[in-house]
Design a protein around this motif. Structure first.
Motif, mmCIF file in Angstrom:
data_model
loop_
_atom_site.group_PDB
_atom_site.id
_atom_site.type_symbol
_atom_site.label_atom_id
_atom_site.label_comp_id
_atom_site.label_asym_id
_atom_site.label_seq_id
_atom_site.Cartn_x
_atom_site.Cartn_y
_atom_site.Cartn_z
ATOM 1 N N TYR A 294 0.787 -1.234 0.000
ATOM 2 C CA TYR A 294 0.000 0.000 0.000
ATOM 3 C C TYR A 294 0.824 1.293 0.000
ATOM 4 C CZ TYR A 294 -3.704 -3.298 1.003
ATOM 5 O OH TYR A 294 -4.584 -4.358 0.924
ATOM 6 N N GLY A 295 2.147 1.174 0.024
ATOM 7 C CA GLY A 295 2.975 2.369 -0.076
ATOM 8 C C GLY A 295 3.639 2.749 1.236
ATOM 9 N N LYS A 296 4.758 3.416 1.138
ATOM 10 C CA LYS A 296 5.528 3.810 2.309
ATOM 11 C C LYS A 296 4.744 4.806 3.156
ATOM 12 C CE LYS A 296 10.158 5.262 3.725
ATOM 13 N NZ LYS A 296 10.276 4.113 4.630
ATOM 14 N N GLY A 297 4.786 4.610 4.458
ATOM 15 C CA GLY A 297 4.125 5.518 5.375
ATOM 16 C C GLY A 297 2.646 5.264 5.567
ATOM 17 N N THR A 298 2.120 4.192 4.982
ATOM 18 C CA THR A 298 0.676 3.932 5.059
ATOM 19 C C THR A 298 0.284 3.046 6.238
ATOM 20 O OG1 THR A 298 0.927 2.039 3.566
ATOM 21 C CG2 THR A 298 0.352 4.167 2.567
ATOM 22 N N VAL A 299 1.245 2.443 6.896
ATOM 23 C CA VAL A 299 0.958 1.477 7.947
ATOM 24 C C VAL A 299 0.303 2.143 9.162
ATOM 25 C CG1 VAL A 299 3.124 1.590 9.256
ATOM 26 C CG2 VAL A 299 1.920 -0.584 9.044
ATOM 27 N N SER A 300 -0.570 1.414 9.853
ATOM 28 C CA SER A 300 -1.171 1.910 11.092
ATOM 29 C C SER A 300 -1.237 0.785 12.103
ATOM 30 C CB SER A 300 -2.574 2.469 10.839
ATOM 31 O OG SER A 300 -3.558 1.455 10.977
ATOM 32 N N THR A 301 -1.385 1.170 13.364
ATOM 33 C CA THR A 301 -1.446 0.151 14.413
ATOM 34 C C THR A 301 -2.705 -0.697 14.309
ATOM 35 O OG1 THR A 301 -2.546 1.633 15.982
ATOM 36 C CG2 THR A 301 -0.151 1.620 16.001
ATOM 37 N N PHE A 302 -3.767 -0.143 13.708
ATOM 38 C CA PHE A 302 -5.034 -0.868 13.650
ATOM 39 C C PHE A 302 -4.958 -2.053 12.690
ATOM 40 C CE2 PHE A 302 -5.785 3.538 14.789
ATOM 41 C CZ PHE A 302 -6.313 3.349 16.057
ATOM 42 N N GLY A 303 -4.329 -1.848 11.563
ATOM 43 C CA GLY A 303 -4.105 -2.962 10.657
ATOM 44 C C GLY A 303 -3.257 -4.033 11.318
ATOM 45 N N ALA A 304 -2.324 -3.606 12.169
ATOM 46 C CA ALA A 304 -1.445 -4.556 12.860
ATOM 47 C C ALA A 304 -2.221 -5.442 13.831
ATOM 48 C CB ALA A 304 -0.338 -3.804 13.595
ATOM 49 N N HIS A 305 -3.327 -4.925 14.384
ATOM 50 C CA HIS A 305 -4.158 -5.771 15.254
ATOM 51 C C HIS A 305 -4.773 -6.918 14.439
ATOM 52 C CE1 HIS A 305 -3.599 -3.121 18.565
ATOM 53 N NE2 HIS A 305 -4.342 -2.145 18.097
ATOM 54 N N ALA A 306 -5.178 -6.609 13.214
ATOM 55 C CA ALA A 306 -5.713 -7.659 12.338
ATOM 56 C C ALA A 306 -4.606 -8.641 11.962
ATOM 57 C CB ALA A 306 -6.326 -7.033 11.086
#
Length: 381
Positions: A294-306
């Motif tokens: 999804y591209g650099k800088g797009t990561v979030s903690t919420f996706g990490a919970h999934a």
């Protein structure tokens, strides 16, 4: 011998079909509505999850509950009744996840929530026996905030949180943490996720003259109280919960949220962590996978919970497959048991060690303190 041939063929076909059964994973998340900034990265992460586990094909059936509790319950019923899922993932918000528990437990289908409140899994009872979650508990993050406040001279604090189970859970847990650190809560306000103004609440907070204000919200709606306080001239310290750890909050909050402190999962600042941090490697693995897609800088903690829910499944499914085939009550029960016995599974947010009494299984390795500086997350050693 001829008489037995059809029976033999039928038995062989049944065995083959049983061996070829897929594991069906039902997902309901908030890809639209007030919690969309949390749900979208969760939905994106589902596409990165393993397509096979233990030699079995994994099918993901993803539904949007639009941040609506009733829709989340209806989705859960549909996934269980029509799609015959072996496990439920979701939902994004605490109110929706709490409402789903009755449906999942009645169908004896394990559920892994990606919402935060400890109420989702506590106190343990016959219903919550079927429920697990991946986000850190409120008390863990409340203690991190209270410890930081105490270390930085905060004696009084104003609280404003969502007028739902998320806000109430935080109010109760932070009160315990504040008392431990001898910090006095001098104001306690609420607002709805969909509110467009909190001027009245902000004025009450300011009249109490607290050294700091804690906003217990999640996603972009959590920016509203802080922006309002800033506009009204509040100059004290600002704290948020781990519910704001995504780029959309930074975008909506803009300069008004600069200087904010919050606890977060290590994945938010994975590249800034010291090499000695036990979660750095597993957190960076998720960041790499998500940003590649999804591209650099797009990561979030919420996706990490999934993502962590997927890792828990990857650990538990092979164990359950030794006892039963997917699509059966026996498999769902075995999967529940295997999840409860999770040991030393390194995720993006921490290391999971679950027990019959603890369906989260994270410890203090699952939290760090972060400061927002110039629109970016900065790790606070």
């Amino acid at each position: 011998m001829t008489f037995f041939k059809p029976l033999l063929i039928t038995a062989l076909c049944a065995t083959a079909l049983s061996a070829w059964a897929d594991v069906n994973v039902g997902v309901t998340i908030s890809a639209t509505g007030p919690a969309a900034s949390l749900g979208i990265p969760e939905k994106n992460t589902i596409s990165l999850m393993p397509k096979t586990i233990g030699g079995q094909k994994i099918n993901y059936i993803v539904l949007d509950d639009a941040s609506d509790t009733t829709a989340a319950v209806n989705n859960t019923r549909k996934l269980i009744a029509e799609n015959k899922v072996d496990v439920i993932l979701g939902s994004t918000t605490t109110p929706a996840s709490l409402a789903m528990i009755d449906v999942a437990s009645e169908a004896q289908t394990p559920m892994i929530s990606v919402a935060a409140s400890a109420r989702i899994i506590e106190p343990m009872d016959a219903k919550k026996k079927w429920v697990f979650k991946t986000p850190q508990n409120d008390i863990m993050m409340s203690l991190a905030i209270a410890e930081h406040m105490a270390a930085n001279g905060v004696k009084t604090v104003g609280f404003i949180g969502f007028s739902d189970a998320y806000g109430e859970g935080w109010s109760q847990e932070f009160a315990k943490a504040a008392e431990l650190k001898k910090i006095k809560i001098v104001a306690n306000e609420r607002y709805a996720r969909s509110d467009t103004s909190v001027t009245g609440q902000a004025l009450k907070l300011m009249s109490a003259k607290p050294d700091a204000v804690l906003v217990a919200g999640s996603g972009t709606p959590a920016a509203l109280p802080q922006k309002t306080l800033k506009e009204r001239g509040y100059t004290g310290k600002m704290y948020q919960t781990h519910g704001v750890a995504n780029a959309d909050f930074l975008r909506v909050g803009g300069k008004d949220v600069d200087g904010t402190f919050l606890p977060a999962g290590p994945v938010l600042v994975a590249d800034q962590l010291p090499a000695s941090n036990p979660v750095k490697k597993s957190a960076l693995a998720y960041v790499a996978a998500y940003e590649a897609a999804y591209g650099k800088g797009t990561v979030s903690t919420f996706g990490a919970h999934a993502w962590d829910a997927g890792l828990l499944m990857s650990s538990a499914v092979p164990v359950a497959l030794k006892k039963a085939q997917p699509g059966t009550p026996e498999f769902r029960a075995a999967l529940r048991d295997a999840l409860e016995q999770t040991k030393e599974v390194s995720g993006a947010h921490g290391v999971f060690n679950m027990t019959a009494a603890d369906h989260l299984g994270l410890d203090q390795r699952a939290r760090v303190m972060v400061k927002i500086e110039n629109g970016a997350w900065k790790y606070q050693p």
